[in-house]
Design a protein around this motif. Structure first.
Motif, mmCIF file in Angstrom:
data_model
loop_
_atom_site.group_PDB
_atom_site.id
_atom_site.type_symbol
_atom_site.label_atom_id
_atom_site.label_comp_id
_atom_site.label_asym_id
_atom_site.label_seq_id
_atom_site.Cartn_x
_atom_site.Cartn_y
_atom_site.Cartn_z
ATOM 1 N N THR A 148 0.801 -1.227 0.041
ATOM 2 C CA THR A 148 -0.016 0.051 -0.107
ATOM 3 C C THR A 148 0.766 1.288 0.149
ATOM 4 O O THR A 148 0.324 2.125 -0.319
ATOM 5 C CB THR A 148 -0.746 0.169 1.234
ATOM 6 O OG1 THR A 148 -0.011 -0.057 2.480
ATOM 7 C CG2 THR A 148 -1.749 -0.984 1.264
ATOM 8 N N VAL A 149 1.993 1.419 0.610
ATOM 9 C CA VAL A 149 3.095 2.424 0.709
ATOM 10 C C VAL A 149 3.957 2.091 -0.409
ATOM 11 O O VAL A 149 4.993 3.169 -0.303
ATOM 12 C CB VAL A 149 3.386 2.683 1.977
ATOM 13 C CG1 VAL A 149 2.382 3.031 3.026
ATOM 14 C CG2 VAL A 149 4.213 1.461 2.635
ATOM 15 N N GLY A 150 3.929 1.298 -1.333
ATOM 16 C CA GLY A 150 5.156 1.332 -2.313
ATOM 17 C C GLY A 150 6.288 0.559 -2.006
ATOM 18 O O GLY A 150 7.247 0.712 -2.471
ATOM 19 N N THR A 151 6.426 -0.195 -0.850
ATOM 20 C CA THR A 151 7.619 -0.841 -0.510
ATOM 21 C C THR A 151 7.856 -2.040 -1.367
ATOM 22 O O THR A 151 8.632 -2.296 -1.740
ATOM 23 C CB THR A 151 7.202 -1.283 0.958
ATOM 24 O OG1 THR A 151 7.118 -0.365 1.809
ATOM 25 C CG2 THR A 151 8.842 -2.059 1.510
ATOM 26 N N LEU A 152 6.739 -2.788 -1.880
ATOM 27 C CA LEU A 152 6.625 -3.457 -2.822
ATOM 28 C C LEU A 152 5.719 -3.464 -3.899
ATOM 29 O O LEU A 152 4.823 -2.485 -3.717
ATOM 30 C CB LEU A 152 6.041 -4.877 -2.098
ATOM 31 C CG LEU A 152 7.028 -5.668 -1.187
ATOM 32 C CD1 LEU A 152 6.251 -6.626 -0.581
ATOM 33 C CD2 LEU A 152 8.215 -6.207 -1.811
ATOM 34 N N GLU A 153 5.822 -3.793 -4.954
ATOM 35 C CA GLU A 153 5.179 -3.584 -6.033
ATOM 36 C C GLU A 153 3.874 -4.743 -6.025
ATOM 37 O O GLU A 153 4.059 -5.626 -5.596
ATOM 38 C CB GLU A 153 5.777 -4.105 -7.546
ATOM 39 C CG GLU A 153 6.853 -3.370 -7.785
ATOM 40 C CD GLU A 153 6.644 -1.902 -8.076
ATOM 41 O OE1 GLU A 153 5.754 -1.741 -8.728
ATOM 42 O OE2 GLU A 153 7.524 -0.952 -8.200
ATOM 43 N N LEU A 154 2.814 -4.117 -6.446
ATOM 44 C CA LEU A 154 1.615 -4.876 -6.254
ATOM 45 C C LEU A 154 1.509 -6.166 -6.992
ATOM 46 O O LEU A 154 1.224 -7.232 -6.682
ATOM 47 C CB LEU A 154 0.295 -4.219 -6.796
ATOM 48 C CG LEU A 154 0.041 -2.910 -5.983
ATOM 49 C CD1 LEU A 154 -1.033 -2.055 -6.516
ATOM 50 C CD2 LEU A 154 -0.534 -3.264 -4.497
ATOM 51 N N ARG A 155 2.389 -5.920 -8.294
ATOM 52 C CA ARG A 155 2.537 -7.157 -9.105
ATOM 53 C C ARG A 155 3.220 -8.533 -8.452
ATOM 54 O O ARG A 155 3.151 -9.438 -8.787
ATOM 55 C CB ARG A 155 3.221 -6.786 -10.455
ATOM 56 C CG ARG A 155 2.375 -5.998 -11.385
ATOM 57 C CD ARG A 155 2.193 -6.557 -12.711
ATOM 58 N NE ARG A 155 0.743 -6.398 -12.920
ATOM 59 C CZ ARG A 155 -0.133 -7.191 -13.637
ATOM 60 N NH1 ARG A 155 0.321 -8.453 -13.771
ATOM 61 N NH2 ARG A 155 -1.436 -7.046 -13.856
ATOM 62 N N SER A 156 4.137 -8.038 -7.608
ATOM 63 C CA SER A 156 5.077 -9.069 -7.044
ATOM 64 C C SER A 156 4.207 -9.817 -6.148
ATOM 65 O O SER A 156 4.759 -10.893 -5.470
ATOM 66 C CB SER A 156 6.100 -8.410 -6.058
ATOM 67 O OG SER A 156 6.821 -7.217 -7.138
ATOM 68 N N LEU A 157 3.164 -9.544 -5.643
ATOM 69 C CA LEU A 157 2.235 -10.000 -4.635
ATOM 70 C C LEU A 157 1.359 -11.173 -5.127
ATOM 71 O O LEU A 157 0.807 -11.879 -4.427
ATOM 72 C CB LEU A 157 1.447 -9.126 -3.612
ATOM 73 C CG LEU A 157 2.240 -8.138 -2.971
ATOM 74 C CD1 LEU A 157 1.457 -7.436 -1.956
ATOM 75 C CD2 LEU A 157 3.459 -8.730 -2.367
#
Ligand code: FAD
Ligand code: MG
Ligand code: MG
Ligand code: MG
Ligand code: MG
Length: 552
Positions: free
Chosen positions: A73-82
């Motif tokens: 949600t805060v851009g620490t990880l890309e959504l696609r990676s999840l």
């Protein structure tokens, strides 16, 4: 066509004798899985290929790695990676995917009623036949009957994470505009989280990290002291299902980080620009308060999906729990024909009859003392023994029952220092209602999916040469495989660059870099594929080098 509603019955499998794959599974039982989340995917991962015709039905065509959702949600990880495409996961068992929503189950005809929207947006309904059905549809956010939740954000799915991310960034951008008044800027920068469970706590921690680490760099106009994060919790502590020491650590950490924690407080209404909540005072009175807010996350627990409510109603007296579908210890849905339908994960709970167990324990105790159980007076030391026994037998209960000692005092109404049978009965009722629920965690859903896969593999091996009809008869489950047992491996919550571990028996808290890596490696190991793992590793490396990605 067929079934009670005379809908089209869809044979998902094409009878194609040219294809090796299809020839191999031609006469195999049809295994239908509802849901492609933690439970469903754990099952698919461990199932032997080609033992069953596998069909997965889900409105989402991806598996979502939920523990990392707060980071996304805060851009620490890309959504696609999840996310992991469900079709990739199914291909190993040569299964099929139907992107649709299960609406109902016709238990006697063995049909799942499914709905889908056609290109014109009209709903189409049809049946998918099964020999074995696994219900793993998860849960929905609990609205608790609060007004104005359309002004709040949820954190359940990948779209939710995307919306939150855009909203947070949008608020920051607006707050930078030179035309913004001081009050309005402070409101935009006031972030409220309703719910002090792990999701709310992790989100608050991630948000705080973002505001601290990246903000001064990218939004130099914003002053740190104009930003505020508030966590509203209805209980007296955050992370209240964890060990006391863990919630205390989390609270101290937030106090130091200037995340405001409002305990004993309940949100009553979410308005576009403020939150209305009540706070219980020390004298027990309720005071209504307001908090200006530019953003509100609603994460106060989960409730049953519409499908599960319908099924529970249909099965009547076999289903008495109002929060989840009840199964027996072989994970078979209570009330459905034996061995046809299973339920796993958040949508389900295993009946374990703790009260029965305690009563037989007490009978033994009374017998040893040569007294009648009806007249048994239970002393506190006896109760400690009972409590220890319960903790050992029902490890999942530890979280719910960490205050077993306090329960004794609470139920000793006449304060005689002993519990008589009537007082004890009341206490057991309360324990039972709490204990029928296993924790709604990925850990549990995973264990249950894995359990079913092992069992189904075994069933297929034993029934080589038998048809689907033979498999259905008798209590095959109990004959081929042990009952399900939940193993509590500890809970894990992430609190602002340090991880908090609650490992059931004892607790440990670790801070600093080491903890972050330990925390990540736990999730790395749980993560489903090498693809996902690599993507996450790249995201973390990128964040380390360039900071968070703050584009919407
Ligand atoms: P889900 O994983 O929710 O899967 C349900 C599936 O069913 C989905 O694919 C959905 O699309 C599908 N579905 C829904 N309705 C239907 C229908 N009518 N027909 C067909 N398919 C349907 N747990 C932990 O153990 N550790 C954590 O750190 C953790 N962090 C979390 C963080 C967040 C933000 C959230 C939201 C949850 C977290 N959880 C965590 C909890 C964990 O995600 C759930 O317990 C877990 O997902 C339950 O698995 P499940 O298979 O029952 O349901
Ligand atoms: Mg699932
Ligand atoms: Mg999921
Ligand atoms: Mg489920
Ligand atoms: Mg008494």
């Amino acid at each position: 066509r067929g079934g009670p509603k005379n809908l089209p019955v869809v044979e998902v499998f094409v009878d194609d004798s040219d294809s090796d794959e299809k020839r191999r599974t031609k006469n195999k039982p049809k295994l239908v899985v509802l849901g492609g989340g933690w439970g469903g995917v754990a099952l698919l991962k461990d199932l032997n290929p080609d033992d069953y015709h596998v069909t997965v039905i889900s409105p989402a065509n991806y598996f979502l790695f939920t523990p990392m959702l707060p980071s996304a949600t805060v851009g620490t990880l890309e959504l696609r990676s999840l996310v992991e495409p469900i079709r990739r996961i199914i291909s190993r068992v040569h299964g099929h995917f139907v992107r649709a929503k299960a609406e109902d189950i016709e238990f006697s005809d063995k049909l799942v009623e499914v709905s889908q929207l056609d290109p014109r947006g009209n709903e189409v309904r049809f049946y998918v036949p099964y020999d074995k059905l696994v219900v793993a549809v998860g849960s929905v956010t609990n609205p608790h009957g609060v007004k104005g939740l359309d002004n709040a954000f949820f954190l359940k799915d990948i779209d939710d994470a995307r919306k939150i991310r855009n909203k947070v960034i949008h608020n920051l951008e607006l707050a930078c505009l030179p035309t913004m008044s001081d009050d309005e800027r402070k409101r935009l920068l006031s972030f409220v989280i309703s719910g002090g469970g792990p999701t709310g706590v992790e989100f608050a921690a991630e948000l705080f990290d973002l505001l601290n680490e990246d903000l001064t760099r990218h939004f130099p106009r914003l002053l740190r002291n104009e930003i505020s994060v508030h966590l509203i919790q209805s209980r007296s502590h955050i992370l209240n299902t964890y060990d006391d020491a863990v919630s205390k650590y989390a609270e101290e950490r937030f106090a130091r980080d200037q995340v405001q924690v409002l305990t004993n407080s309940r949100v009553k209404e979410v308005q576009p620009d403020k939150i209305i909540f009540t706070q219980k005072q020390d004298d027990g009175s309720l005071v209504t308060k307001e908090l200006p807010a530019g953003f509100c996350l609603w994460s106060t627990g989960v409730s049953q999906t519409a499908l599960c409510q319908k099924l529970a109603q249909k099965l009547g007296n076999f289903q008495t729990n109002h929060h989840a579908l009840e199964t027996d210890t072989h994970l078979r849905l209570n009330g459905a024909p034996l061995g046809d339908v299973y339920a796993i994960g958040d949508c389900s709970t295993v009946q374990n009859n703790v009260a029965d167990h305690i009563i037989s324990f007490l009978r033994t105790l009374a017998w040893k003392r040569g007294s009648d159980p009806e007249t048994l007076q239970l002393h506190f030391s006896d109760w400690r023994q009972v409590a220890q026994d319960v903790k050992k037998r029902f490890p999942q209960a530890v979280n719910h029952l960490k205050r077993l000692d306090k329960l004794f005092a609470e139920f000793d109404k006449d304060q005689s220092g002993t519990l008589d049978f009537g007082e004890l009965r009341e206490l057991l009722n309360q324990i039972d209602s709490k204990l029928t629920s296993l924790p709604a965690t990925a850990q549990r859903a995973h264990q249950q999916g894995h359990y079913l896969a092992r069992k189904f593999n075994k069933m297929a091996r034993l029934s080589e040469g038998l048809t689907a009809n033979d498999i259905r008869d008798g209590d095959l489950d109990a004959a081929v495989y042990k009952a399900f047992e939940y193993h509590h491996l500890g809970s894990l919550a992430y609190i602002g660059n340090s991880a908090v571990f609650d490992l059931g028996d004892g607790w440990s808290v670790a801070g600093g870099l080491w903890a972050v890596y330990a925390w990540r490696s736990v999730y790395f190991a749980q993560s489903v594929s090498f693809r996902t793992r690599s993507l996450m590793a790249m995201d973390w490396a990128k964040r380390g080098l360039f900071g968070r990605d703050l584009m919407s």
